[in-house]
Design an enzyme around this catalytic site. Structure first.
Site, PDB file in Angstrom:
ATOM      1  N   HIS A   1       0.853  -1.198   0.000  1.00 33.73           N
ATOM      2  CA  HIS A   1       0.000   0.000   0.000  1.00 33.73           C
ATOM      3  C   HIS A   1       0.885   1.242   0.000  1.00 33.73           C
ATOM      4  O   HIS A   1       1.834   1.307   0.764  1.00 33.73           O
ATOM      5  CB  HIS A   1      -0.888  -0.027   1.247  1.00 33.73           C
ATOM      6  CG  HIS A   1      -1.983   0.987   1.218  1.00 33.73           C
ATOM      7  ND1 HIS A   1      -1.786   2.308   1.529  1.00 33.73           N
ATOM      8  CD2 HIS A   1      -3.292   0.860   0.895  1.00 33.73           C
ATOM      9  CE1 HIS A   1      -2.942   2.950   1.408  1.00 33.73           C
ATOM     10  NE2 HIS A   1      -3.866   2.098   1.021  1.00 33.73           N
TER      11      HIS A   1
ATOM     12  N   CYS B   1      -3.520   2.568  -4.480  1.00 33.05           N
ATOM     13  CA  CYS B   1      -4.450   3.382  -3.689  1.00 33.05           C
ATOM     14  C   CYS B   1      -4.323   4.802  -4.198  1.00 33.05           C
ATOM     15  O   CYS B   1      -3.380   5.516  -3.840  1.00 33.05           O
ATOM     16  CB  CYS B   1      -4.114   3.301  -2.203  1.00 33.05           C
ATOM     17  SG  CYS B   1      -5.214   4.355  -1.219  1.00 33.05           S
TER      18      CYS B   1
ATOM     19  N   HIS C   1      -7.527   0.590  -4.743  1.00 31.82           N
ATOM     20  CA  HIS C   1      -8.359   1.400  -3.847  1.00 31.82           C
ATOM     21  C   HIS C   1      -8.656   2.677  -4.615  1.00 31.82           C
ATOM     22  O   HIS C   1      -7.733   3.404  -4.976  1.00 31.82           O
ATOM     23  CB  HIS C   1      -7.589   1.808  -2.591  1.00 31.82           C
ATOM     24  CG  HIS C   1      -7.284   0.688  -1.657  1.00 31.82           C
ATOM     25  ND1 HIS C   1      -6.568   0.881  -0.493  1.00 31.82           N
ATOM     26  CD2 HIS C   1      -7.602  -0.624  -1.696  1.00 31.82           C
ATOM     27  CE1 HIS C   1      -6.465  -0.286   0.144  1.00 31.82           C
ATOM     28  NE2 HIS C   1      -7.071  -1.204  -0.567  1.00 31.82           N
TER      29      HIS C   1
ATOM     30  N   ASP D   1     -12.657   3.411  -1.740  1.00 27.66           N
ATOM     31  CA  ASP D   1     -11.888   3.621  -0.510  1.00 27.66           C
ATOM     32  C   ASP D   1     -12.708   4.537   0.390  1.00 27.66           C
ATOM     33  O   ASP D   1     -13.917   4.594   0.264  1.00 27.66           O
ATOM     34  CB  ASP D   1     -10.509   4.159  -0.876  1.00 27.66           C
ATOM     35  CG  ASP D   1      -9.444   3.757   0.125  1.00 27.66           C
ATOM     36  OD1 ASP D   1      -9.776   3.177   1.158  1.00 27.66           O
ATOM     37  OD2 ASP D   1      -8.261   4.039  -0.130  1.00 27.66           O
ATOM     38  N   HIS D   2     -12.046   5.228   1.273  1.00 27.62           N
ATOM     39  CA  HIS D   2     -12.770   6.057   2.241  1.00 27.62           C
ATOM     40  C   HIS D   2     -13.946   6.779   1.595  1.00 27.62           C
ATOM     41  O   HIS D   2     -13.808   7.392   0.548  1.00 27.62           O
ATOM     42  CB  HIS D   2     -11.846   7.121   2.828  1.00 27.62           C
ATOM     43  CG  HIS D   2     -10.595   6.561   3.408  1.00 27.62           C
ATOM     44  ND1 HIS D   2      -9.544   7.345   3.767  1.00 27.62           N
ATOM     45  CD2 HIS D   2     -10.243   5.289   3.685  1.00 27.62           C
ATOM     46  CE1 HIS D   2      -8.581   6.582   4.255  1.00 27.62           C
ATOM     47  NE2 HIS D   2      -8.980   5.323   4.214  1.00 27.62           N
TER      48      HIS D   2
ATOM     49  N   TYR E   1     -15.420   4.579   6.588  1.00 30.38           N
ATOM     50  CA  TYR E   1     -15.905   3.224   6.305  1.00 30.38           C
ATOM     51  C   TYR E   1     -17.388   3.011   6.627  1.00 30.38           C
ATOM     52  O   TYR E   1     -17.783   1.946   7.073  1.00 30.38           O
ATOM     53  CB  TYR E   1     -15.013   2.188   7.008  1.00 30.38           C
ATOM     54  CG  TYR E   1     -13.657   2.098   6.332  1.00 30.38           C
ATOM     55  CD1 TYR E   1     -13.510   1.366   5.155  1.00 30.38           C
ATOM     56  CD2 TYR E   1     -12.551   2.772   6.827  1.00 30.38           C
ATOM     57  CE1 TYR E   1     -12.289   1.308   4.500  1.00 30.38           C
ATOM     58  CE2 TYR E   1     -11.325   2.723   6.176  1.00 30.38           C
ATOM     59  CZ  TYR E   1     -11.206   1.985   5.017  1.00 30.38           C
ATOM     60  OH  TYR E   1     -10.006   1.926   4.352  1.00 30.38           O
TER      61      TYR E   1
HETATM   62  C1  CS2 Z   1      -6.227   2.006   4.254  1.00 31.38           C
HETATM   63  C2  CS2 Z   1      -4.903   1.723   4.932  1.00 31.38           C
HETATM   64  O1  CS2 Z   1      -7.925   2.908   5.521  1.00 31.38           O
HETATM   65  C3  CS2 Z   1      -6.940   3.131   4.844  1.00 31.38           C
HETATM   66  O2  CS2 Z   1      -6.492   4.234   4.586  1.00 31.38           O
HETATM   67  O3  CS2 Z   1      -6.077   2.282   2.908  1.00 31.38           O
HETATM   68  O4  CS2 Z   1      -5.050   1.750   6.311  1.00 31.38           O
HETATM   69  C4  CS2 Z   1      -4.400   0.391   4.477  1.00 31.38           C
HETATM   70  O5  CS2 Z   1      -5.317  -0.594   4.837  1.00 31.38           O
HETATM   71  C5  CS2 Z   1      -3.077  -0.019   5.035  1.00 31.38           C
HETATM   72  O6  CS2 Z   1      -2.145   0.976   4.918  1.00 31.38           O
HETATM   73  C6  CS2 Z   1      -2.587  -1.259   4.320  1.00 31.38           C
HETATM   74  O7  CS2 Z   1      -1.716  -1.960   5.135  1.00 31.38           O
HETATM   75 MN    MN Z   2      -5.999   2.725   0.551  1.00 28.31          MN
END
Ligand code: CS2
Ligand code: MN
Length: 360
Positions: free
Chosen positions: A209, A247, A274, A320-321, A334
């Site tokens: 990531h 990501c 992501h 993602d978020h 989330y």
């Molecule tokens: C995720 C990261 O919630 C987030 O931002 O993209 O926490 C991700 O899960 C970790 O960095 C991966 O190990």
């Molecule tokens: Mn991410």
């Protein structure tokens, strides 16, 4: 093969969202999860993995991959416990392979996983989003970082920000004091070389990531933050199982990073995506997360999805978020609602890109 739309799920104990709700989105077929009670360095037993898999499958979904099997600080710093922790990691990968799981997301960020200065910044429409402000970071004592955000977590515990870990943040900074970028790269190489044989044996795609934000914070080194560094990481262990989680909301925090060019450079090495969008308010010194829709933020979502399609991406993808909307109370980033909107939008883009490409 085509991409698989997934959602991250934190497990019955921690998540406000249920598997049934995720299945009923109709767009999401896969789940990305982890064993949340495991500390870095612990072995994941086969029966524990199979229990998670069964729970997901019983709900009519597919366990598409693990985010994350966390890497210990001993491995990241090359400390005395590293070989022991790597042996445990290998055992975990072997058990995941036996359970027919072939994707593992992880990160190599020192001390802090992602960094945000606000978890619930209000937007003009009343929704809230996570945000980052560099001036706040510059003024902040890093050891107090956790205290400043813990009250905003809606009673949840966010991965990478576990209170037990944050309690020893002083000690963690101590461990990293001699670690510069080159050392971190060397330690990553050592780790990857040790795990590639088990990944080859069980066809496990490792997907690192990117650092979030994609620059050094609090003077700690960050090595997964630019195209040149990603290339260095790919070239130093040239095995297709050594791949990336693309990501875009992390990597894209640095506006000098060309998202589409990077997807093309990483052809064949992006194992997980992501997808999210960002708004920048003061160059890169202040940014906040936005709706996935291109015009709500900065990025060309269609362009990125198209580059993924054209480079043959066929792994799991997840919104993602998300923003917090419609009064939902959930773990910041989330909630169900905005991620479901994101999943629907991304599926729409993908269908249109796929059908247009076939006409050619
Ligand atoms: C995720 C990261 O919630 C987030 O931002 O993209 O926490 C991700 O899960 C970790 O960095 C991966 O190990
Ligand atoms: Mn991410």
């Amino acid at each position: 093969m085509t991409m698989e739309m997934t959602m991250r799920w934190y497990g019955k104990e921690y998540d406000t969202v249920t598997l049934e709700q995720i299945r009923q989105t109709g767009y999401v077929k896969g789940i990305i999860s982890t064993l949340y009670n495991k500390l870095p360095g612990e072995v994941w037993e086969l029966d524990e993995i199979l229990a998670l898999k069964k729970e997901v499958e019983d709900a009519g979904l597919h366990l598409a991959g693990i985010e994350s099997v966390n890497v210990s600080d001993a491995i990241k710093t090359g400390g005395p416990e590293r070989d022991k922790d790597i042996a445990a990691y290998i055992k975990t990968l072997e058990n995941l392979g036996k359970a027919d799981i072939h994707l593992v997301c992880y990160n190599f960020m020192p001390v802090f996983d992602w960094t945000r200065t606000e978890l619930d910044r209000k937007r003009e429409d009343g929704s809230t989003v996570m945000a980052y402000n560099q001036d706040v970071i510059d003024r902040m004592d890093p050891k107090k970082m956790f205290d400043t955000i813990k009250n905003d977590m809606n009673g949840t515990v966010m991965p990478g920000w576990e209170p037990e870990r944050m309690a020893k943040v002083q000690e963690l900074f101590e461990m990293y004091k001699d670690i510069d970028e080159d050392k971190l790269f060397d330690n990553l190489k050592y780790f990857l070389e040790a795990i590639m044989p088990v990944c080859d044996q069980y066809n496990i795609n490792m997907a690192i990531h990117p650092d979030d934000p994609a620059w050094s914070v609090f003077g700690l080194p960050r090595i997964i933050s630019s195209q040149a560094k990603l290339k260095r990481m790919m070239d130093m262990v040239p095995n297709p199982h050594n791949g990336v989680t693309f990501c875009m909301g992390s990597y894209g925090t640095n506006l000098n990073n060309d998202l589409i060019a990077t997807v093309r450079m990483l052809k064949g090495r992006i194992h997980f995506a992501h997808i999210r969008n960002l708004r920048f308010n003061d160059g890169m010194r202040d940014f906040e997360e936005s709706a996935h829709l291109s015009e709500d933020g900065t990025f060309d979502m269609h362009g990125v999805m198209k580059a993924l399609y054209e480079t043959g991406f066929d792994g799991p993808i997840r919104p993602d978020h998300g923003r917090m909307i419609w009064g939902e109370k959930a773990m910041p980033g989330y909630g169900l609602y905005d991620r479901a909107l994101g999943a629907a939008y991304l599926c729409g883009l993908w269908e249109s890109i796929r059908k247009d490409a076939r006409k050619l």
